[in-house]
Enzyme design. Structure first.
Site, PDB file in Angstrom:
ATOM      1  N   CYS A   1     -29.215 -26.260 -17.443  1.00  0.00           N
ATOM      2  CA  CYS A   1     -28.153 -25.841 -17.558  1.00  0.00           C
ATOM      3  C   CYS A   1     -26.915 -25.399 -16.090  1.00  0.00           C
ATOM      4  O   CYS A   1     -27.613 -23.727 -16.263  1.00  0.00           O
ATOM      5  CB  CYS A   1     -27.414 -25.189 -18.982  1.00  0.00           C
ATOM      6  SG  CYS A   1     -25.970 -24.597 -18.634  1.00  0.00           S
TER       7      CYS A   1
ATOM      8  N   CYS B   1     -22.443 -18.859 -20.501  1.00  0.00           N
ATOM      9  CA  CYS B   1     -22.205 -19.474 -21.742  1.00  0.00           C
ATOM     10  C   CYS B   1     -22.365 -18.627 -23.285  1.00  0.00           C
ATOM     11  O   CYS B   1     -21.296 -18.044 -23.375  1.00  0.00           O
ATOM     12  CB  CYS B   1     -22.761 -21.053 -21.808  1.00  0.00           C
ATOM     13  SG  CYS B   1     -22.124 -21.703 -23.391  1.00  0.00           S
TER      14      CYS B   1
ATOM     15  N   CYS C   1     -26.784 -20.738 -25.639  1.00  0.00           N
ATOM     16  CA  CYS C   1     -28.087 -20.798 -24.710  1.00  0.00           C
ATOM     17  C   CYS C   1     -29.165 -19.206 -24.102  1.00  0.00           C
ATOM     18  O   CYS C   1     -28.347 -18.609 -24.297  1.00  0.00           O
ATOM     19  CB  CYS C   1     -28.798 -21.711 -24.561  1.00  0.00           C
ATOM     20  SG  CYS C   1     -28.613 -23.161 -25.116  1.00  0.00           S
TER      21      CYS C   1
ATOM     22  N   CYS D   1     -23.482 -30.459 -22.217  1.00  0.00           N
ATOM     23  CA  CYS D   1     -24.449 -29.466 -22.954  1.00  0.00           C
ATOM     24  C   CYS D   1     -25.710 -30.179 -23.022  1.00  0.00           C
ATOM     25  O   CYS D   1     -25.926 -30.615 -23.718  1.00  0.00           O
ATOM     26  CB  CYS D   1     -23.626 -29.134 -24.544  1.00  0.00           C
ATOM     27  SG  CYS D   1     -24.578 -27.470 -25.194  1.00  0.00           S
TER      28      CYS D   1
ATOM     29  N   GLN E   1     -26.633 -30.039 -41.291  1.00  0.00           N
ATOM     30  CA  GLN E   1     -27.680 -29.109 -40.609  1.00  0.00           C
ATOM     31  C   GLN E   1     -27.592 -29.833 -39.457  1.00  0.00           C
ATOM     32  O   GLN E   1     -27.421 -31.891 -39.204  1.00  0.00           O
ATOM     33  CB  GLN E   1     -29.229 -29.624 -41.059  1.00  0.00           C
ATOM     34  CG  GLN E   1     -29.719 -28.451 -42.211  1.00  0.00           C
ATOM     35  CD  GLN E   1     -29.868 -27.254 -41.584  1.00  0.00           C
ATOM     36  OE1 GLN E   1     -29.410 -26.834 -40.563  1.00  0.00           O
ATOM     37  NE2 GLN E   1     -30.206 -26.266 -42.789  1.00  0.00           N
TER      38      GLN E   1
ATOM     39  N   GLU F   1     -23.519 -23.774 -55.985  1.00  0.00           N
ATOM     40  CA  GLU F   1     -23.124 -23.769 -54.803  1.00  0.00           C
ATOM     41  C   GLU F   1     -21.595 -22.549 -54.655  1.00  0.00           C
ATOM     42  O   GLU F   1     -20.904 -23.734 -55.463  1.00  0.00           O
ATOM     43  CB  GLU F   1     -22.859 -24.473 -53.571  1.00  0.00           C
ATOM     44  CG  GLU F   1     -21.854 -24.568 -52.491  1.00  0.00           C
ATOM     45  CD  GLU F   1     -23.001 -23.541 -51.204  1.00  0.00           C
ATOM     46  OE1 GLU F   1     -21.618 -22.503 -51.097  1.00  0.00           O
ATOM     47  OE2 GLU F   1     -23.678 -23.999 -51.613  1.00  0.00           O
TER      48      GLU F   1
ATOM     49  N   ASP G   1     -32.016 -20.446 -50.023  1.00  0.00           N
ATOM     50  CA  ASP G   1     -31.433 -21.331 -48.634  1.00  0.00           C
ATOM     51  C   ASP G   1     -30.160 -20.515 -48.546  1.00  0.00           C
ATOM     52  O   ASP G   1     -28.863 -20.877 -47.979  1.00  0.00           O
ATOM     53  CB  ASP G   1     -31.450 -22.551 -48.206  1.00  0.00           C
ATOM     54  CG  ASP G   1     -30.403 -22.880 -47.395  1.00  0.00           C
ATOM     55  OD1 ASP G   1     -31.705 -21.599 -46.288  1.00  0.00           O
ATOM     56  OD2 ASP G   1     -30.702 -24.092 -46.895  1.00  0.00           O
TER      57      ASP G   1
ATOM     58  N   CYS H   1     -32.313 -18.235 -42.540  1.00  0.00           N
ATOM     59  CA  CYS H   1     -32.324 -17.913 -40.824  1.00  0.00           C
ATOM     60  C   CYS H   1     -31.831 -16.994 -40.455  1.00  0.00           C
ATOM     61  O   CYS H   1     -31.649 -16.504 -39.116  1.00  0.00           O
ATOM     62  CB  CYS H   1     -30.821 -18.654 -41.432  1.00  0.00           C
ATOM     63  SG  CYS H   1     -29.792 -17.433 -41.678  1.00  0.00           S
TER      64      CYS H   1
END
Length: 459
Positions: free
Chosen positions: A78, A84, A87, A166, A290, A340, A388, A415
């Site tokens: 990149c 940026c 990442c 990207c 996702q 949820e 989750d 996560c």
């Protein structure tokens, strides 16, 4: 007692050998046991470093010149990688990224959860860790009288110049953003100015079905009126046949939040579709879905394996979203209850169950920590609970509810290794035992890691 001064000073240039990585991917070197954290440095490298911030117990540095280059260092593909900040790991080999993420999970379990003697398996990676994101949201601005698009420069709201691709986003999404920008510029549609709160075009969002190839364009505007709407929409869908949906989202607020409350279909369908495994999902402009479906499939396959269903079990899926895990579980369970807090997500979950002719699910709107005690009072005892949660982890009341329900197994999809470790400690103190953890690389080239933990009730 004499206060010991740090062995380095701000703006000092030093030579440093790096021996480890932080969980964010920064290199770690030490001066007389005093750690320095330096972005873009790798273990085994020796480099000149400028000290830029000094704290009592650690310092931060800037990489000036590498003298010993690690074999794990690679050239980032990149052009704007450093500016940026989206990442953080493009400078390291993919093998090292996977090892780093496994270590991150192990360290969190040990330091926060005080859990050591369990398998933390090698990270499940991708065959091709590039161009995996099926969704992109790009801000629009002005430069030299023309519309520009691109991600914001690190820690700013300044759009990076010359950014036309990207490398972690699906190529079609890059092309669609560029097409909308080019057409809007020619038609004289103005960019939103966030300081003045004027102008029209705020963001361009593109969603693509990885398996179906269907594309949705979402044009985010400050105003209800989209000038030259008919011309823009006609040119887009006639030029690009893969576009199935063109949507306008209106966000009138002075806010950093991308999407506003009002959404209207300008052309085509309200939904596009995609599949994970053999389950089909309807995806609207606002649906949570996702961004990396192939790795999502691997993540959910592992969750299903840990759930160890035989067809007789009652399962609760807390934080069920649009039903992605619930519907996978329902194929092997007797009954799945999903809960949820977001009403739109539950509407999508019910729609997705209907699309797939899955009839052994029930979905409820509300906070899992409040609904689960109510289920307990009704006599519902699940065999398996799947959670989750968001990055902040499980609410303490939810952990208490799970301990009260006493399922045979809990499958925790996380996560955030730190909050996973914290919650596992609470579950272990409540009579459960963590059996194994599987990291899955959902976001290659970034420092994020997802994992699945199997927790069983002690006999």
């Amino acid at each position: 007692m004499v206060k010991q001064k740090p062995p380095v000073q701000k703006n000092e240039t030093i030579e440093l050998t790096f021996e480890d990585l932080t969980h964010e991917g920064d290199g770690v070197g030490k001066v007389n046991g005093y750690p320095l954290f330096v972005p873009y440095a790798l273990p085994g490298e020796k480099a000149k470093v400028k000290v830029i911030k000094v704290k009592k117990n650690f310092a931060f540095g800037k990489l000036l010149e590498i003298e010993n280059v690690s074999a794990e260092r690679v050239e980032p593909p990149c052009d704007v990688y450093i500016q940026c900040g989206g990442c953080q790991l493009q400078h390291m080999s993919y093998g090292l990224q996977l090892d780093m993420k496994q270590s991150q999970v192990k360290n969190a379990l040990r330091k926060i959860g005080h859990i050591e003697d369990i398998p933390v398996h090698p990270t499940i990676g991708m065959d091709d860790p590039w161009r995996y994101r099926n969704k992109v949201q790009i801000p629009v601005g002005y430069r030299d009288g023309e519309l520009i698009t691109g991600f914001y420069r690190k820690r700013s709201h300044e759009i990076i110049e010359g950014m036309d691709r990207c490398v972690i986003t699906a190529e079609i999404n890059d092309r669609m953003v560029e097409a909308v920008r080019r057409m809007a510029d020619r038609l004289g549609i103005t960019a939103y100015d966030e300081k003045a709160h004027k102008g029209i075009l705020r963001h361009i969002m593109v969603r693509t079905g990885e398996q179906t190839g269907e594309t949705m364009i979402v044009i985010v505007t400050r105003t209800e009126q989209l000038p030259h709407e008919e011309e823009l929409v006609k040119e887009l869908h006639e030029t690009y046949p893969q576009i199935k949906s063109i949507v306008q989202n209106v966000n009138k607020e002075k806010t950093n939040v991308i999407l506003g409350k009002k959404t209207k279909v300008l052309w085509g369908e309200e939904y596009i579709y995609d599949t994970i495994g053999d389950i089909k999902f309807a995806i609207s402009a606002k649906s949570f879905y996702q961004v990396n479906p192939p790795q999502t499939k691997r993540l959910y396959d592992k969750a299903l394996e840990y759930a160890n269903l035989t067809g007789k079990e009652t399962v609760i899926d807390a934080y069920c979203g649009i039903g992605t895990i619930s519907l996978s579980l329902a194929q092997k369970a007797k009954k799945v209850y999903g809960v949820e807090i977001v009403p739109d997500a539950i509407s999508d979950a019910k729609k997705n169950a209907k699309i797939n002719h899955i009839e052994n699910t029930e979905f409820y709107v509300g906070e899992a920590e409040k609904i689960m005690p109510w289920w307990t009072a009704q006599g519902l005892r699940p065999d398996v609970i799947v959670v989750d949660p968001p990055r902040k982890g499980c609410d303490e009341a939810l952990l208490e509810a799970m301990l009260t329900m006493k399922p045979d197994r809990i499958v925790y999809v996380s996560c955030n290794p730190s909050t996973l470790a914290r919650d596992l400690r609470i579950l272990e103190e409540g009579g459960y035992e963590t059996k194994q953890v599987q990291p899955v690389d959902m976001f290659p080239q970034t420092n994020h890691i997802e994992c699945v933990a199997l927790i069983e009730l002690k006999l």
